[in-house]
Design an enzyme around this catalytic site. Structure first.
Site, PDB file in Angstrom:
ATOM      1  N   LYS A  69       3.160   3.215  16.548  1.00  0.00           N
ATOM      2  CA  LYS A  69       2.581   4.506  16.195  1.00  0.00           C
ATOM      3  C   LYS A  69       3.172   5.589  17.104  1.00  0.00           C
ATOM      4  O   LYS A  69       3.418   5.358  18.271  1.00  0.00           O
ATOM      5  CB  LYS A  69       1.067   4.482  16.415  1.00  0.00           C
ATOM      6  CG  LYS A  69       0.340   3.544  15.494  1.00  0.00           C
ATOM      7  CD  LYS A  69       0.043   4.182  14.163  1.00  0.00           C
ATOM      8  CE  LYS A  69      -0.777   3.209  13.322  1.00  0.00           C
ATOM      9  NZ  LYS A  69      -1.017   3.639  11.991  1.00  0.00           N
ATOM     10  N   THR A  70       3.373   6.742  16.553  1.00  0.00           N
ATOM     11  CA  THR A  70       3.749   7.892  17.365  1.00  0.00           C
ATOM     12  C   THR A  70       2.716   8.966  17.099  1.00  0.00           C
ATOM     13  O   THR A  70       1.805   8.764  16.308  1.00  0.00           O
ATOM     14  CB  THR A  70       5.135   8.443  16.966  1.00  0.00           C
ATOM     15  OG1 THR A  70       5.050   8.918  15.631  1.00  0.00           O
ATOM     16  CG2 THR A  70       6.193   7.374  17.067  1.00  0.00           C
ATOM     17  N   LYS A 114      -1.076   1.015  20.888  1.00  0.00           N
ATOM     18  CA  LYS A 114      -0.781   0.313  19.657  1.00  0.00           C
ATOM     19  C   LYS A 114       0.696   0.443  19.327  1.00  0.00           C
ATOM     20  O   LYS A 114       1.248   1.539  19.345  1.00  0.00           O
ATOM     21  CB  LYS A 114      -1.620   0.924  18.533  1.00  0.00           C
ATOM     22  CG  LYS A 114      -1.719   0.075  17.292  1.00  0.00           C
ATOM     23  CD  LYS A 114      -2.853   0.604  16.429  1.00  0.00           C
ATOM     24  CE  LYS A 114      -2.772   0.188  14.974  1.00  0.00           C
ATOM     25  NZ  LYS A 114      -2.274  -1.112  14.651  1.00  0.00           N
ATOM     26  N   HIS A 132       5.827  -4.002  10.016  1.00  0.00           N
ATOM     27  CA  HIS A 132       6.209  -5.109   9.136  1.00  0.00           C
ATOM     28  C   HIS A 132       7.401  -5.887   9.673  1.00  0.00           C
ATOM     29  O   HIS A 132       7.707  -6.964   9.187  1.00  0.00           O
ATOM     30  CB  HIS A 132       6.620  -4.572   7.752  1.00  0.00           C
ATOM     31  CG  HIS A 132       5.489  -4.011   6.955  1.00  0.00           C
ATOM     32  ND1 HIS A 132       5.421  -2.675   6.624  1.00  0.00           N
ATOM     33  CD2 HIS A 132       4.384  -4.587   6.423  1.00  0.00           C
ATOM     34  CE1 HIS A 132       4.324  -2.469   5.896  1.00  0.00           C
ATOM     35  NE2 HIS A 132       3.680  -3.596   5.777  1.00  0.00           N
ATOM     36  N   LYS A 159      -9.935  -4.534  11.756  1.00  0.00           N
ATOM     37  CA  LYS A 159     -10.696  -3.490  11.090  1.00  0.00           C
ATOM     38  C   LYS A 159     -10.106  -3.213   9.720  1.00  0.00           C
ATOM     39  O   LYS A 159      -8.908  -3.240   9.535  1.00  0.00           O
ATOM     40  CB  LYS A 159     -10.719  -2.198  11.906  1.00  0.00           C
ATOM     41  CG  LYS A 159      -9.409  -1.426  11.907  1.00  0.00           C
ATOM     42  CD  LYS A 159      -8.571  -1.720  13.114  1.00  0.00           C
ATOM     43  CE  LYS A 159      -7.101  -1.791  12.764  1.00  0.00           C
ATOM     44  NZ  LYS A 159      -6.374  -2.624  13.698  1.00  0.00           N
ATOM     45  N   ARG A 212      -9.985  -0.477   0.484  1.00  0.00           N
ATOM     46  CA  ARG A 212      -8.661  -0.395  -0.120  1.00  0.00           C
ATOM     47  C   ARG A 212      -8.761   0.315  -1.458  1.00  0.00           C
ATOM     48  O   ARG A 212      -9.753   0.169  -2.164  1.00  0.00           O
ATOM     49  CB  ARG A 212      -8.078  -1.800  -0.364  1.00  0.00           C
ATOM     50  CG  ARG A 212      -7.935  -2.598   0.881  1.00  0.00           C
ATOM     51  CD  ARG A 212      -7.053  -1.895   1.877  1.00  0.00           C
ATOM     52  NE  ARG A 212      -7.097  -2.585   3.161  1.00  0.00           N
ATOM     53  CZ  ARG A 212      -6.165  -3.411   3.559  1.00  0.00           C
ATOM     54  NH1 ARG A 212      -5.126  -3.659   2.814  1.00  0.00           N
ATOM     55  NH2 ARG A 212      -6.265  -3.984   4.733  1.00  0.00           N
ATOM     56  N   HIS A 268       6.917  -0.109   7.242  1.00  0.00           N
ATOM     57  CA  HIS A 268       7.004   0.546   8.543  1.00  0.00           C
ATOM     58  C   HIS A 268       7.311  -0.527   9.583  1.00  0.00           C
ATOM     59  O   HIS A 268       7.340  -1.722   9.268  1.00  0.00           O
ATOM     60  CB  HIS A 268       5.741   1.339   8.857  1.00  0.00           C
ATOM     61  CG  HIS A 268       4.469   0.557   8.743  1.00  0.00           C
ATOM     62  ND1 HIS A 268       4.079  -0.355   9.706  1.00  0.00           N
ATOM     63  CD2 HIS A 268       3.526   0.526   7.777  1.00  0.00           C
ATOM     64  CE1 HIS A 268       2.941  -0.896   9.342  1.00  0.00           C
ATOM     65  NE2 HIS A 268       2.573  -0.391   8.175  1.00  0.00           N
ATOM     66  N   GLN A 310      -6.164 -15.480  -0.726  1.00  0.00           N
ATOM     67  CA  GLN A 310      -4.905 -15.672  -0.017  1.00  0.00           C
ATOM     68  C   GLN A 310      -4.555 -17.156   0.049  1.00  0.00           C
ATOM     69  O   GLN A 310      -3.391 -17.541  -0.067  1.00  0.00           O
ATOM     70  CB  GLN A 310      -4.992 -15.094   1.407  1.00  0.00           C
ATOM     71  CG  GLN A 310      -3.670 -15.206   2.141  1.00  0.00           C
ATOM     72  CD  GLN A 310      -3.652 -14.416   3.445  1.00  0.00           C
ATOM     73  OE1 GLN A 310      -4.287 -13.376   3.557  1.00  0.00           O
ATOM     74  NE2 GLN A 310      -2.917 -14.909   4.421  1.00  0.00           N
ATOM     75  N   ASP A 365      -3.213 -12.705  13.666  1.00  0.00           N
ATOM     76  CA  ASP A 365      -4.494 -12.412  13.027  1.00  0.00           C
ATOM     77  C   ASP A 365      -4.620 -13.101  11.677  1.00  0.00           C
ATOM     78  O   ASP A 365      -5.693 -13.133  11.092  1.00  0.00           O
ATOM     79  CB  ASP A 365      -4.656 -10.888  12.862  1.00  0.00           C
ATOM     80  CG  ASP A 365      -3.546 -10.274  12.037  1.00  0.00           C
ATOM     81  OD1 ASP A 365      -2.428 -10.839  12.019  1.00  0.00           O
ATOM     82  OD2 ASP A 365      -3.781  -9.241  11.406  1.00  0.00           O
ATOM     83  N   THR A 375       0.810  -1.218   0.000  1.00  0.00           N
ATOM     84  CA  THR A 375       0.000   0.000   0.000  1.00  0.00           C
ATOM     85  C   THR A 375       0.841   1.265   0.000  1.00  0.00           C
ATOM     86  O   THR A 375       0.346   2.340  -0.284  1.00  0.00           O
ATOM     87  CB  THR A 375      -0.936   0.039   1.223  1.00  0.00           C
ATOM     88  OG1 THR A 375      -0.218  -0.479   2.344  1.00  0.00           O
ATOM     89  CG2 THR A 375      -2.149  -0.811   0.998  1.00  0.00           C
TER      90      THR A 375
END
Length: 440
Positions: free
Chosen positions: A246-247, A243, A55, A89, A93, A52, A185, A206, A47
């Site tokens: 994230k910042t 989470k 991954h 969630k 896309r 990031h 998949q 997940d 995407t």
RNA sequence: GGGGGAGUACCAGAGCGGUCAAAUGGGGCAGACUGUAAAUCUGUUGGCACAGCCUUCGGAGGUUCGAAUCCUUCCUCCCCCA
């Protein structure tokens, strides 16, 4: 430029296990890996044109896999990314056009190369594939006939990701497209099984449902003597429940253009003690002995934060470079160390600029400083460091703003004489947010 | 097709004619304490020309001296019956 070692671990699974990287695995996985060199893949959504740190866990799994002598495959989900995984969630896309897809793929590969060896002539050379390549010409009719036929809707509905959506309170339901996701998949797995002899799929916890759809499909289509395996790692969490990755400013990217090496280094350095002990096992290749030793050292003198430093150093060097690390450390030292205003003024211009490379910049017209300038105006209208004047005033009142490492009040005026090297002004918002203002 | 309910600030969720820029909780931000941890305590959390003013309570109109609160209508969601 990188050295890779291909010593077989006694057991890949054991290695991941002590690192806390195993959530679940299918029976027989360990035996398969002991038996022969095996290929495994993880999927990555293309995407963006950068990975990031979310991954990173999957990538480290592949890394350990290759170190253990097995063959890692990174699958770019060009096709699946267009559908949207209903696990967790999911927003709509966007359909990527092919040039963008290829561009992203190339960028991701360059980043992956810092972890995986795509160049070796060893048989366990890493590979990059894109499911768009085998899905794009697969007709709908062919797909439902050759693939859809092998799994029952009953089976697909029993997946948690589906059940959750069907019983969702908000009644938003689930589109057929999303429902099909697991099948697409699953087909990836089948395809790689047939064409690359890939017998294992790894991923986050997940993904368990999606992965086992693949193993099931392989069995149903190819016969019960065919065996494919699944291995998942736990969701990475933070001790405070937030989470991971994230910042305030969003994702932590590997691309230095998106997240500067300084900010990247700071992210890891700022981990809580509990998290650092967990992350160092997951995100570095340090041995068990080394890590145990660091944890013990840390316990002896927690304020030195050897764990956070070891973690930040290791990852920053791997993702960026030794030089980037040195600069990030230097900047951190100046911004957070004992050094204060004097140390700051002593820096020569080029050092100052390179040290603050990763610190957000703002600029102001030199003319505005000929007269003493109100601090609130300066922080908002001229530099946009604060989104509103109320906000700036509030924080000034709270004693939360510093200029060149000195606290300022609401009544402070800025003049040209406040500039370092007649050109720079270091603004600090709260404890950790710095801005370098350049007068032009 | 019939009946009922709900839409409030980042989220959850009170308020149901004036004292409401809107309780409370969570989250965010800041300060103190520290180690650029964690925990805790405190402050703050629409904007501005800041003891005042302006714009906000799903959208649009209306009633009223005055509306998040009442009426009309539109939109969106939920529940029950068929």
């Amino acid at each position: 430029m990188h050295k890779f070692h291909f010593m077989l671990y006694t057991n890949f699974v054991d290695e991941l296990r002590w690192r806390g990287m195993i959530h679940d695995l299918t029976p027989g996985t360990e035996e398969q890996l002991k038996k022969e060199m095996t290929a495994a893949y993880v999927g990555i959504d293309p995407t963006a044109d950068s990975l990031h740190i979310g991954h990173l866990v999957s990538i480290m799994m592949l890394k350990h896999f290759q170190i253990a002598g097995h063959k890692p495959i990174a699958l770019i989900g060009g096709a699946t990314g267009m559908i949207g995984d209903p696990s967790g969630k999911s927003q709509e896309r966007n359909l990527l056009d092919e040039p963008t897809l290829r561009h992203n793929q190339e960028c991701l590969k360059a980043q992956l190369s810092r972890f995986l060896d795509f160049e070796t002539d060893q048989p366990n050379k890493a590979e990059l594939v894109n499911n768009y390549d085998w899905m794009k010409d697969f007709s709908f009719l062919a797909f439902i006939r050759d693939i859809g036929k092998h799994l029952t809707v009953n089976y697909m509905m029993s997946k948690d990701s589906v059940k959750k959506r069907l019983s969702a309170e908000d009644g938003s339901g689930m589109s057929f497209t999303e429902f099909t996701y697991q099948l697409v998949q699953g087909y990836d797995f089948l395809h790689l099984y047939q064409h690359k002899n890939c017998k294992l799929q790894m991923g986050g916890s997940d993904q368990w449902g999606n992965i086992t759809t693949g193993t099931e499909l392989i069995r149903r289509k190819l016969g019960s003597e065919e065996n494919a395996y699944a291995l998942t790692c736990p969701l990475i969490t933070k001790a405070d429940g937030g989470k991971f990755g994230k910042t305030e400013t969003g994702n932590v990217w590997l691309d230095p253009e998106k997240t500067s090496p300084y900010a990247f280094y700071q992210f890891w350095l700022n981990c809580s003690d509990d998290d650092a002990a967990k992350y160092i096992k997951i995100f570095t290749l340090l041995s068990r002995e080394e890590i145990d030793k660091l944890i013990e050292e840390h316990a002896q003198a927690p304020h030195l934060r050897v764990l956070q430093k070891a973690l930040a150093n290791d990852i920053t060097v791997r993702v960026h470079s030794q030089e980037d690390l040195a600069l990030a450390e230097e900047a951190s030292q100046i911004l957070f160390g004992k050094g204060t205003t004097e140390a700051l003024y002593k820096l020569d211009e080029s050092t100052l600029l390179s040290v603050f490379e990763g610190v957000p910049r703002a600029s102001i017209g030199r003319l505005h400083l000929t007269e003493p300038l109100d601090i609130t105006e300066f922080l908002t209208t001229y530099t946009n460091i604060f989104p509103s004047k109320s906000d700036a005033r509030r924080m000034l009142k709270d004693n939360g703003v510093s200029l060149n490492k000195m606290k300022v009040t609401e009544n402070t005026k800025i003049t040209a004489s406040d500039l370092m090297k007649s050109k720079y002004l270091l603004v600090q918002k709260g404890k950790k947010n710095y801005y370098l203002v350049v007068a032009e």
